[in-house]
Design a protein around this motif. Structure first.
Motif, PDB file in Angstrom:
ATOM      1  N   SER A 228       0.799  -1.222   0.000  1.00 39.25           N
ATOM      2  CA  SER A 228       0.000   0.000   0.000  1.00 39.25           C
ATOM      3  C   SER A 228       0.831   1.270   0.000  1.00 39.25           C
ATOM      4  O   SER A 228       0.375   2.308  -0.470  1.00 39.25           O
ATOM      5  CB  SER A 228      -0.925   0.001   1.224  1.00 39.25           C
ATOM      6  N   GLU A 229       2.069   1.211   0.487  1.00 38.19           N
ATOM      7  CA  GLU A 229       2.821   2.437   0.757  1.00 38.19           C
ATOM      8  C   GLU A 229       4.264   2.284   0.285  1.00 38.19           C
ATOM      9  O   GLU A 229       4.936   1.311   0.617  1.00 38.19           O
ATOM     10  CB  GLU A 229       2.790   2.701   2.273  1.00 38.19           C
ATOM     11  N   TYR A 230       4.740   3.270  -0.470  1.00 38.63           N
ATOM     12  CA  TYR A 230       6.055   3.128  -1.102  1.00 38.63           C
ATOM     13  C   TYR A 230       6.617   4.493  -1.464  1.00 38.63           C
ATOM     14  O   TYR A 230       5.913   5.517  -1.436  1.00 38.63           O
ATOM     15  CB  TYR A 230       5.942   2.238  -2.349  1.00 38.63           C
ATOM     16  N   ALA A 231       7.895   4.493  -1.826  1.00 35.64           N
ATOM     17  CA  ALA A 231       8.562   5.726  -2.262  1.00 35.64           C
ATOM     18  C   ALA A 231       9.503   5.378  -3.404  1.00 35.64           C
ATOM     19  O   ALA A 231      10.046   4.271  -3.472  1.00 35.64           O
ATOM     20  CB  ALA A 231       9.335   6.352  -1.111  1.00 35.64           C
ATOM     21  N   GLY A 232       9.684   6.331  -4.294  1.00 32.05           N
ATOM     22  CA  GLY A 232      10.563   6.076  -5.425  1.00 32.05           C
ATOM     23  C   GLY A 232      10.739   7.285  -6.318  1.00 32.05           C
ATOM     24  O   GLY A 232      10.405   8.422  -5.945  1.00 32.05           O
ATOM     25  N   VAL A 233      11.252   7.018  -7.515  1.00 32.04           N
ATOM     26  CA  VAL A 233      11.596   8.061  -8.484  1.00 32.04           C
ATOM     27  C   VAL A 233      10.643   7.970  -9.669  1.00 32.04           C
ATOM     28  O   VAL A 233      10.425   6.885 -10.225  1.00 32.04           O
ATOM     29  CB  VAL A 233      13.054   7.898  -8.957  1.00 32.04           C
ATOM     30  N   ILE A 234      10.088   9.087 -10.070  1.00 32.70           N
ATOM     31  CA  ILE A 234       9.194   9.113 -11.228  1.00 32.70           C
ATOM     32  C   ILE A 234      10.006   8.894 -12.506  1.00 32.70           C
ATOM     33  O   ILE A 234      10.995   9.594 -12.751  1.00 32.70           O
ATOM     34  CB  ILE A 234       8.434  10.454 -11.306  1.00 32.70           C
ATOM     35  N   GLU A 235       9.580   7.910 -13.295  1.00 33.03           N
ATOM     36  CA  GLU A 235      10.225   7.644 -14.590  1.00 33.03           C
ATOM     37  C   GLU A 235       9.455   8.252 -15.753  1.00 33.03           C
ATOM     38  O   GLU A 235      10.047   8.634 -16.761  1.00 33.03           O
ATOM     39  CB  GLU A 235      10.353   6.134 -14.813  1.00 33.03           C
ATOM     40  N   ALA A 236       8.122   8.306 -15.641  1.00 33.53           N
ATOM     41  CA  ALA A 236       7.291   8.823 -16.732  1.00 33.53           C
ATOM     42  C   ALA A 236       5.999   9.363 -16.140  1.00 33.53           C
ATOM     43  O   ALA A 236       5.527   8.877 -15.107  1.00 33.53           O
ATOM     44  CB  ALA A 236       6.986   7.721 -17.749  1.00 33.53           C
ATOM     45  N   VAL A 237       5.432  10.379 -16.785  1.00 34.75           N
ATOM     46  CA  VAL A 237       4.162  10.960 -16.335  1.00 34.75           C
ATOM     47  C   VAL A 237       3.116  10.812 -17.428  1.00 34.75           C
ATOM     48  O   VAL A 237       3.422  10.860 -18.622  1.00 34.75           O
ATOM     49  CB  VAL A 237       4.312  12.444 -15.934  1.00 34.75           C
ATOM     50  N   GLY A 238       1.865  10.618 -17.013  1.00 34.91           N
ATOM     51  CA  GLY A 238       0.767  10.462 -17.946  1.00 34.91           C
ATOM     52  C   GLY A 238       0.129  11.796 -18.311  1.00 34.91           C
ATOM     53  O   GLY A 238       0.478  12.860 -17.790  1.00 34.91           O
ATOM     54  N   GLU A 239      -0.823  11.715 -19.208  1.00 32.99           N
ATOM     55  CA  GLU A 239      -1.524  12.898 -19.696  1.00 32.99           C
ATOM     56  C   GLU A 239      -2.199  13.648 -18.539  1.00 32.99           C
ATOM     57  O   GLU A 239      -2.785  13.047 -17.645  1.00 32.99           O
ATOM     58  CB  GLU A 239      -2.598  12.465 -20.707  1.00 32.99           C
ATOM     59  N   GLY A 240      -2.064  14.958 -18.565  1.00 31.86           N
ATOM     60  CA  GLY A 240      -2.731  15.799 -17.582  1.00 31.86           C
ATOM     61  C   GLY A 240      -1.974  16.003 -16.288  1.00 31.86           C
ATOM     62  O   GLY A 240      -2.413  16.771 -15.432  1.00 31.86           O
ATOM     63  N   VAL A 241      -0.831  15.342 -16.116  1.00 31.16           N
ATOM     64  CA  VAL A 241      -0.052  15.500 -14.884  1.00 31.16           C
ATOM     65  C   VAL A 241       0.882  16.692 -15.056  1.00 31.16           C
ATOM     66  O   VAL A 241       1.820  16.655 -15.849  1.00 31.16           O
ATOM     67  CB  VAL A 241       0.752  14.229 -14.561  1.00 31.16           C
ATOM     68  N   LYS A 242       0.609  17.762 -14.322  1.00 31.81           N
ATOM     69  CA  LYS A 242       1.367  19.003 -14.476  1.00 31.81           C
ATOM     70  C   LYS A 242       2.292  19.289 -13.294  1.00 31.81           C
ATOM     71  O   LYS A 242       3.293  19.988 -13.444  1.00 31.81           O
ATOM     72  CB  LYS A 242       0.404  20.197 -14.639  1.00 31.81           C
TER      73      LYS A 242
END
Length: 328
Positions: free
Chosen positions: A63-77
């Motif tokens: 349920s709970e985690y932390a990490g590094v964003i690799e890619a963002v989807g549409e509408g994520v600003k």
């Protein structure tokens, strides 16, 4: 990517470490490379099909985690690739990668380690929402924390102390009592010595000079609820946080009448969805308290992600003080 897959929710032994296609984020999602994920009691319930949320099969628990964003989807600003975040989404954390709802991601400031971040949101959000929002805890009041050496219990001690309260920590061994004292508890109760059906009420009375605690933080339930509620102060607030001992207790309703006391439900998950602005403000407050050193997750140990089943066994033994965290 690899992840622990639950295809049949009959328990931990049925989980399998499998290679899966690395997904692309959809609208409103981000793909994370997971650095760390913590174990919470609902993670055990959900793979046993005993939790209130029953995700479609198959699913990846965690349920709970932390990490590094690799890619963002549409509408994520508000998020971008390369940014470090923590997330509590209910599932997806026990693997190398996951898709996370961008709206549930908490951006991490500099100097916030992944292990701490993965063990942060559930316990501190639950405890802050419970004590500060639901109980309206005031400086100088007394809080009795049951299950005080566990994840939410250790968080509750720290948040109550930061609010200026006096804390009595109740737990099951002298070793755990000593740990709670190190975290700031003003007094402790070993309920292996002072059992619910034995001298627990007498000890609460002694430690509160006959007044009783103003606030009770109860993630345990079971046999503790009635004797502790009978010990609560006038205008006390009894926080129903969870039922880690198993049985859901039933209280005689004449007790809140006689005590002028409140039974207060704590459901942080729905609070975060129904009142997102208030929740976001709370998370900013908690991040600031972490930066000041007022709160810090107690992580008993870290284990490799591949050792999830061993981690569940340790958690199930009730021997854990604070949180267990898996790392990639």
């Amino acid at each position: 990517m690899h992840a622990w897959l639950c295809e049949n929710p009959v328990g931990v032994d049925a989980l399998q470490w499998k290679e899966l296609p690395t997904p692309e984020p959809g609208a409103g999602q981000v793909r994370l490379r997971i650095e760390a994920a913590s174990l919470n009691f609902p993670d055990l319930l959900i793979v046993q099909n005993k939790y209130q949320m029953k995700p479609p099969l198959p699913f990846v628990p965690g349920s709970e985690y932390a990490g590094v964003i690799e890619a963002v989807g549409e509408g994520v600003k508000h998020l971008k690739a390369g940014q470090r975040v923590a997330c509590l989404s209910g599932t997806g954390g026990f693997g190398t990668h996951t898709l996370a709802p961008a709206a549930l991601c908490m951006p991490l400031p500099e100097g916030f380690p992944a292990v701490d971040a993965a063990a942060f949101i559930m316990i501190y959000a639950t405890s802050h929402h419970a004590l500060i929002d639901r109980a309206q805890l005031k400086a100088g009041e007394t809080v009795l924390v049951l299950g005080a050496a566990g994840g939410v219990g250790t968080a509750a001690i720290q948040i109550a102390k930061a609010a200026g309260a006096r804390v009595i920590a109740a737990t099951s061994s002298d070793e755990k009592c000593a740990l709670c004292a190190q975290l700031g508890a003003d007094a402790t109760i070993n309920y292996s010595t002072h059992a619910p059906q034995g001298s627990l009420r007498d000890e609460i009375k002694r430690l509160t000079e006959g007044k009783g605690p103003d606030v009770v933080y109860d993630p345990v339930g079971g046999d503790f609820a009635e004797p502790v509620f009978r010990s609560i102060a006038w205008r006390g607030r009894y926080l129903v946080v969870g039922f880690a001992s198993g049985p859901i207790p039933a209280l005689p309703l004449n007790l809140p009448l006689l005590k002028g006391a409140s039974i207060v439900g704590v459901f942080w998950g729905d609070f975060s969805k129904r009142e997102p602005q208030a929740n976001a403000a709370m998370m900013q407050t908690l991040a600031a308290q972490y930066a000041k050193g007022l709160i810090k997750p107690l992580v008993e140990r870290t284990l490799p992600m591949s050792e999830l089943k061993q981690a569940f066994a340790v958690m199930g033994s009730r021997a854990v003080k604070g949180k267990l965290v898996l790392v990639n």
